[in-house]
Design an enzyme around this catalytic site. Sequence first.
Site, PDB file in Angstrom:
ATOM      1  N   ILE A  68      29.579  12.607  66.620  1.00  0.00           N
ATOM      2  CA  ILE A  68      29.296  12.032  65.301  1.00  0.00           C
ATOM      3  C   ILE A  68      30.122  10.756  65.102  1.00  0.00           C
ATOM      4  O   ILE A  68      29.622   9.732  64.650  1.00  0.00           O
ATOM      5  CB  ILE A  68      29.616  13.062  64.189  1.00  0.00           C
ATOM      6  CG1 ILE A  68      28.948  14.417  64.486  1.00  0.00           C
ATOM      7  CG2 ILE A  68      29.194  12.535  62.833  1.00  0.00           C
ATOM      8  CD1 ILE A  68      27.466  14.470  64.377  1.00  0.00           C
ATOM      9  N   GLY A  69      31.395  10.838  65.473  1.00  0.00           N
ATOM     10  CA  GLY A  69      32.247   9.654  65.399  1.00  0.00           C
ATOM     11  C   GLY A  69      32.801   9.359  64.013  1.00  0.00           C
ATOM     12  O   GLY A  69      33.161   8.211  63.699  1.00  0.00           O
ATOM     13  N   CYS A 127      40.033  15.028  67.282  1.00  0.00           N
ATOM     14  CA  CYS A 127      38.629  14.613  67.359  1.00  0.00           C
ATOM     15  C   CYS A 127      38.329  14.094  68.760  1.00  0.00           C
ATOM     16  O   CYS A 127      38.997  13.169  69.227  1.00  0.00           O
ATOM     17  CB  CYS A 127      38.289  13.530  66.335  1.00  0.00           C
ATOM     18  SG  CYS A 127      36.578  12.969  66.551  1.00  0.00           S
TER      19      CYS A 127
END
Length: 302
Positions: A68-69, A127
């Site tokens: 998704i970033g 992340c």
Amino acid sequence: VDLSVRIGGLALANPVMPASGTFGPELAQVFDLNRLGALVTKSVTPQYRQGNALPRLCETEAGVLNSIGIPGKGLDHFCTQAMAEWRRFTPPLVVSLSADTVAAFADAAARLAATPGVAAIEANISCPNLEEDGRAFAMHPESAAAAIAAMRAACALPLWAKLSPNTADIAAVARAVEEAGADAVVVANTILGLAIDIERMVPKLGAGMGGFSGPAFKPIALRLVWQCAQAVRIPVIGVGGIATPADAVEFLMAGASAVQVGTASFVSPTALPAVLDGLAAFCARRGFARVSDLTGLALPGR
Ligand code: RRO
């Protein structure tokens, strides 16, 4: 059955909450969000972010890949606009926070601490999609500790460190963030994976690699929880492939004090309340007066 748990100074009515990024206030149309032990936001970043190249999601036979970033409107928008919607709910609000630098983590933590309605910070130091090669603070004990220590110095909110499975020694990372002042560890974020479109001869995700989640990740996440629970004294929050009440019981017995449900909510939007109800039923059936009595039952030496 007493479902309450304490996670490092924060009292929760029950141990069931959403995994960051898989949940928003719109789920209030499907079930009563006020039943949950806590609410956890999608990661907030200091500045506006566009997010990664499309496509960002890919279903495989065994689970979901995402890159998704962290698209989003940034911290100022979150504190001044998005918080208004979150404040309508009663469970403690845990704000997931991601940033590129130690200093940016600290500044953002201070801003969140000054924002009414924020009960805790889940420091997303793991992340997998921030950099092309999946680098993250939580891959190494030193970089994880630096980020947590800076946030600890910048604010007094309960601070949860979300750890990465993409590391050689997660127990060493857990010990490092405990030492740096984390109040709990969340184990674990998604594990880096890849899928390839063999006709087009390119990765299926626009960004190439992505974080893998879902049922196939559960035994790995459970093993990581088990290792972390033996490495630290602070509570462990388990996440990774939990879809049923029995899955949640496994994580608690492996040493978790609470659980998060992520990918399963995409399969069934009522997965969260179903896990909560089934967990209470398990305790009643097996004669456990407190859900917290399940924590660590299957650890060695118990
Ligand atoms: O937004 C994402 O791509 C993302 C994040 Br911040 C994260 O922590 N874990 C993940 O699987 N995806």
